[in-house]
Motif scaffolding. Structure first.
Motif, mmCIF file in Angstrom:
data_model
loop_
_atom_site.group_PDB
_atom_site.id
_atom_site.type_symbol
_atom_site.label_atom_id
_atom_site.label_comp_id
_atom_site.label_asym_id
_atom_site.label_seq_id
_atom_site.Cartn_x
_atom_site.Cartn_y
_atom_site.Cartn_z
ATOM 1 N N GLU A 28 0.782 -1.243 0.000
ATOM 2 C CA GLU A 28 0.000 0.000 0.000
ATOM 3 C C GLU A 28 0.812 1.290 0.000
ATOM 4 O OE1 GLU A 28 -2.614 -0.347 3.350
ATOM 5 O OE2 GLU A 28 -3.531 -2.172 2.559
ATOM 6 N N ARG A 29 2.027 1.252 0.563
ATOM 7 C CA ARG A 29 2.733 2.526 0.715
ATOM 8 C C ARG A 29 3.485 2.900 -0.552
ATOM 9 N NH1 ARG A 29 2.744 5.424 4.535
ATOM 10 N NH2 ARG A 29 2.339 3.851 6.120
ATOM 11 N N LYS A 30 3.184 4.086 -1.033
ATOM 12 C CA LYS A 30 3.756 4.555 -2.295
ATOM 13 C C LYS A 30 5.291 4.620 -2.209
ATOM 14 C CE LYS A 30 2.927 8.398 -5.428
ATOM 15 N NZ LYS A 30 3.897 9.418 -5.117
ATOM 16 N N GLY A 31 5.939 4.044 -3.196
ATOM 17 C CA GLY A 31 7.401 4.133 -3.278
ATOM 18 C C GLY A 31 8.134 3.054 -2.487
ATOM 19 N N LEU A 32 7.433 2.348 -1.613
ATOM 20 C CA LEU A 32 8.128 1.387 -0.744
ATOM 21 C C LEU A 32 8.703 0.196 -1.520
ATOM 22 C CD1 LEU A 32 9.045 0.362 2.011
ATOM 23 C CD2 LEU A 32 6.773 -0.573 2.376
ATOM 24 N N LEU A 33 7.959 -0.283 -2.508
ATOM 25 C CA LEU A 33 8.473 -1.434 -3.269
ATOM 26 C C LEU A 33 9.768 -1.074 -3.998
ATOM 27 C CD1 LEU A 33 5.718 -3.501 -5.119
ATOM 28 C CD2 LEU A 33 7.470 -4.303 -3.553
ATOM 29 N N ASP A 34 9.818 0.125 -4.560
ATOM 30 C CA ASP A 34 11.033 0.548 -5.280
ATOM 31 C C ASP A 34 12.215 0.662 -4.327
ATOM 32 O OD1 ASP A 34 9.759 0.592 -7.651
ATOM 33 O OD2 ASP A 34 9.387 2.755 -7.692
ATOM 34 N N ILE A 35 11.957 1.268 -3.167
ATOM 35 C CA ILE A 35 13.034 1.421 -2.180
ATOM 36 C C ILE A 35 13.507 0.041 -1.702
ATOM 37 C CG2 ILE A 35 13.452 2.121 0.239
ATOM 38 C CD1 ILE A 35 13.678 4.474 -1.567
ATOM 39 N N THR A 36 12.551 -0.861 -1.472
ATOM 40 C CA THR A 36 12.893 -2.209 -1.012
ATOM 41 C C THR A 36 13.728 -2.926 -2.073
ATOM 42 O OG1 THR A 36 10.825 -2.244 0.200
ATOM 43 C CG2 THR A 36 11.915 -4.362 -0.096
ATOM 44 N N HIS A 37 13.354 -2.733 -3.326
ATOM 45 C CA HIS A 37 14.113 -3.347 -4.423
ATOM 46 C C HIS A 37 15.543 -2.825 -4.428
ATOM 47 C CE1 HIS A 37 14.761 -4.023 -8.973
ATOM 48 N NE2 HIS A 37 14.975 -5.132 -8.319
ATOM 49 N N GLU A 38 15.677 -1.521 -4.244
ATOM 50 C CA GLU A 38 17.021 -0.928 -4.273
ATOM 51 C C GLU A 38 17.865 -1.442 -3.097
ATOM 52 O OE1 GLU A 38 17.334 3.313 -4.796
ATOM 53 O OE2 GLU A 38 19.451 3.285 -4.191
ATOM 54 N N ILE A 39 17.273 -1.457 -1.901
ATOM 55 C CA ILE A 39 18.026 -1.927 -0.733
ATOM 56 C C ILE A 39 18.417 -3.390 -0.929
ATOM 57 C CG2 ILE A 39 17.912 -2.390 1.759
ATOM 58 C CD1 ILE A 39 16.050 0.031 2.025
ATOM 59 N N LEU A 40 17.458 -4.185 -1.403
ATOM 60 C CA LEU A 40 17.713 -5.609 -1.612
ATOM 61 C C LEU A 40 18.843 -5.819 -2.626
ATOM 62 C CD1 LEU A 40 16.877 -8.536 -1.075
ATOM 63 C CD2 LEU A 40 15.139 -8.305 -2.838
ATOM 64 N N GLU A 41 18.799 -5.072 -3.729
ATOM 65 C CA GLU A 41 19.840 -5.221 -4.750
ATOM 66 C C GLU A 41 21.210 -4.849 -4.210
ATOM 67 O OE1 GLU A 41 19.095 -5.817 -8.867
ATOM 68 O OE2 GLU A 41 18.788 -3.642 -8.794
ATOM 69 N N ARG A 42 21.236 -3.775 -3.426
ATOM 70 C CA ARG A 42 22.524 -3.357 -2.863
ATOM 71 C C ARG A 42 23.039 -4.396 -1.873
ATOM 72 N NH1 ARG A 42 23.917 2.421 -2.776
ATOM 73 N NH2 ARG A 42 22.440 3.650 -3.953
ATOM 74 N N PHE A 43 22.145 -4.913 -1.030
ATOM 75 C CA PHE A 43 22.551 -5.938 -0.052
ATOM 76 C C PHE A 43 23.065 -7.183 -0.786
ATOM 77 C CE2 PHE A 43 19.807 -4.826 3.947
ATOM 78 C CZ PHE A 43 20.486 -3.630 4.044
ATOM 79 N N GLU A 44 22.298 -7.632 -1.765
ATOM 80 C CA GLU A 44 22.666 -8.861 -2.487
ATOM 81 C C GLU A 44 24.015 -8.692 -3.168
ATOM 82 O OE1 GLU A 44 21.032 -11.816 -2.896
ATOM 83 O OE2 GLU A 44 18.900 -11.492 -3.228
ATOM 84 N N ALA A 45 24.193 -7.546 -3.833
ATOM 85 C CA ALA A 45 25.434 -7.315 -4.572
ATOM 86 C C ALA A 45 26.623 -7.321 -3.615
ATOM 87 C CB ALA A 45 25.352 -5.987 -5.320
ATOM 88 N N HIS A 46 26.447 -6.685 -2.473
ATOM 89 C CA HIS A 46 27.532 -6.634 -1.487
ATOM 90 C C HIS A 46 27.781 -8.016 -0.882
ATOM 91 C CE1 HIS A 46 29.794 -5.701 2.093
ATOM 92 N NE2 HIS A 46 28.807 -6.151 2.833
ATOM 93 N N LEU A 47 26.713 -8.694 -0.490
ATOM 94 C CA LEU A 47 26.882 -9.976 0.198
ATOM 95 C C LEU A 47 27.424 -11.059 -0.736
ATOM 96 C CD1 LEU A 47 23.669 -9.846 2.407
ATOM 97 C CD2 LEU A 47 26.029 -9.679 3.196
ATOM 98 N N ARG A 48 27.025 -11.023 -1.989
ATOM 99 C CA ARG A 48 27.573 -11.998 -2.949
ATOM 100 C C ARG A 48 29.063 -11.765 -3.126
ATOM 101 N NH1 ARG A 48 25.322 -13.829 -8.462
ATOM 102 N NH2 ARG A 48 26.698 -15.517 -7.891
ATOM 103 N N ALA A 49 29.441 -10.487 -3.183
ATOM 104 C CA ALA A 49 30.843 -10.162 -3.416
ATOM 105 C C ALA A 49 31.715 -10.517 -2.208
ATOM 106 C CB ALA A 49 30.982 -8.677 -3.742
#
Ligand SMILES: Nc1ncnc2c1ncn2[C@@H]1O[C@H](COP(=O)(O)OP(=O)(O)OP(=O)(O)O)[C@@H](O)[C@H]1O
Ligand SMILES: O=P(O)(O)OC[C@H]1O[C@H](OP(=O)(O)OP(=O)(O)O)[C@H](O)[C@@H]1O
Ligand SMILES: [Mg+2]
Length: 397
Positions: free
Chosen positions: A273-294
């Motif tokens: 329901e919260r506007k913009g939250l999915l995009d922010i979550t996607h960005e945080i997730l991508e950054r976490f994944e990229a860092h943790l994989r590396a």
């Protein structure tokens, strides 16, 4: 009943206090009520005082709220993870509970105790949070609104375990099954368990057939309870196991309630329901994944003599530890030989799991690799993170 109303703007005490209160949100069903002495009142405000109770009805919020641990061992590690992902938290004053992350616009960071992060996700006063899985499980109590966005943030590793003394009547008890079968536990004299996990502890023991159990709770140093004669067993977090050992306690077979580490958790309703939250979550997730994989990988660069790129690639792929993420990159190194530009050497680049680095270097050398350079990787961005797809499917999107 006397109704008095006051405005937050006109009452600095109320304004300062109000930041610590949960706001009502699109899906907060409960209105927050608190005892509060107010000495400044006016007739036009959103705060209602009913017989000394303040009823907050703050406006709908537009900001996205991320809850981070304000204290304890998770606090610094969480800030370090965010910093490693280029998401540095900017806190103007260490005593302030609100902060921001300049790279994420419209995101408020709220520092809270881990258990309050979970409670506030459930009440809708936070949208995202980072805490230990143990805290999500204990205080979320299976609430379906809590969604794990990332369940392995690679710090805060511990397990929630049942532990009993090594001595006395427990000397020969080595499993939960044996503990449950001990004739000592009756309705009059139950097994006494000390734990801070008052939801998970009883649930686990019940599921494991222990019928006669009495629980007591304490906030810390639970390992002392058996020696003090306060409890027979404890359910607490274990990491190195040193505290148990130093207190003559042991874990037993089948006694691990939960393996835990830091997780990124979100409110499902907020995500939907919260506007913009999915995009922010996607960005945080991508950054976490990229860092943790590396984190677990090295880049390895080496030179190798060969007749063609394919022939070099074949030699590399014949070795089990040199496959890389998607196969090796092989590039010709051009040299002028007898007046003609030729490639008789190739530069190869592969990613190698840190644990396999020495084996990989040995294998590279064995197939003719020389000048092997090894460097850390900062980020590995894949085309799409599997966790993002999983999140969308959990949301039915
Ligand atoms: N020994 C440990 N090793 C690693 N992680 C741990 C350990 N104990 C706890 N944790 C993790 O860190 C989280 C926070 O624990 P910590 O003890 O730092 O804070 P707290 O429990 O909120 O504070 P306090 O214990 O003072 O009440 C736990 O919920 C768990 O996820
Ligand atoms: O297996 P170990 O590495 O010895 O760690 C286990 C201890 O760590 C935690 O306590 P904490 O340090 O948080 O102290 P507390 O009892 O005050 O919470 C936990 O409650 C155990 O007591
Ligand atoms: Mg603790």
């Amino acid at each position: 009943m006397a109704l008095i109303q006051t405005s937050l703007q006109q009452c600095p005490a109320a304004a300062a206090f109000s930041q610590f209160l949960p706001s009502s949100s699109s899906h907060s069903s409960t209105r927050f009520s608190v005892k509060f002495a107010v000495s400044c009142f006016s007739a036009s405000s959103p705060v209602t005082i009913v017989n000394g109770n303040v009823d907050m009805k703050s406006a709908e919020r537009n900001e996205i709220r991320l809850g981070l641990p304000s204290k304890g061992r998770m606090a610094t590690d969480t800030l370090d993870l965010l910093k490693d992902c280029q998401l540095s938290v900017r806190q103007l004053n260490p005593r302030q509970y609100v902060a921001d992350i300049p790279q994420l616009s419209n995101v408020e960071v709220w520092f809270q105790r881990p258990k309050d992060i979970v409670r506030k996700l459930v009440s809708g006063d936070l949208d995202l949070g980072i805490v230990g899985l143990d805290t999500v499980s204990e205080f979320g109590q299976g609430n379906e609104d809590l969604i794990l966005v990332h369940d392995e943030l690679a710090y805060g590793d511990c397990r929630l375990s049942l532990a009993i003394p090594k001595y006395g009547i427990f000397e020969k008890i080595n499993s939960v099954k044996e503990l449950a079968q001990m004739p000592q536990w009756t309705a009059e004299k139950p097994l006494r368990v000390a734990t801070g996990f008052t939801y998970l502890g009883p649930k686990f023991l019940k599921e494991n057939g222990l019928q006669h159990v009495a629980f007591s709770t304490a906030d810390g140093a639970l390992e002392a309870a058996p020696a003090m004669g306060i409890a027979d067993a404890i359910v607490d977090l274990v990491s190195s196991g040193i505290t148990l050992k130093e207190n003559n306690l042991k874990e037993i077979e089948g006694g691990v309630l939960l393996e835990s580490q830091a997780v990124l958790v979100a409110s499902k309703k907020s995500l939907l329901e919260r506007k913009g939250l999915l995009d922010i979550t996607h960005e945080i997730l991508e950054r976490f994944e990229a860092h943790l994989r590396a984190l677990g990988q090295f880049t390895v660069v080496a030179n190798m003599r060969g007749s063609s790129a394919e022939e070099v690639a074949e030699r590399i792929l014949s070795q089990p530890s040199l496959a890389g993420l998607q196969g090796p990159t092989v590039s010709p190194v051009f040299r002028k030989i007898d007046g003609r530009v030729k490639a008789d050497y190739y530069a190869i680049v592969i990613c190698v799991p840190k644990k396999q680095i020495y084996k990989s270097v040995q294998q590279l050398r064995a197939i003719g690799g020389s000048g092997v350079l090894v460097s850390p990787l900062t980020y590995i961005f894949d085309e799409e993170t599997p966790r993002w797809r999983q999140l969308l499917s959990k949301l039915g999107l």
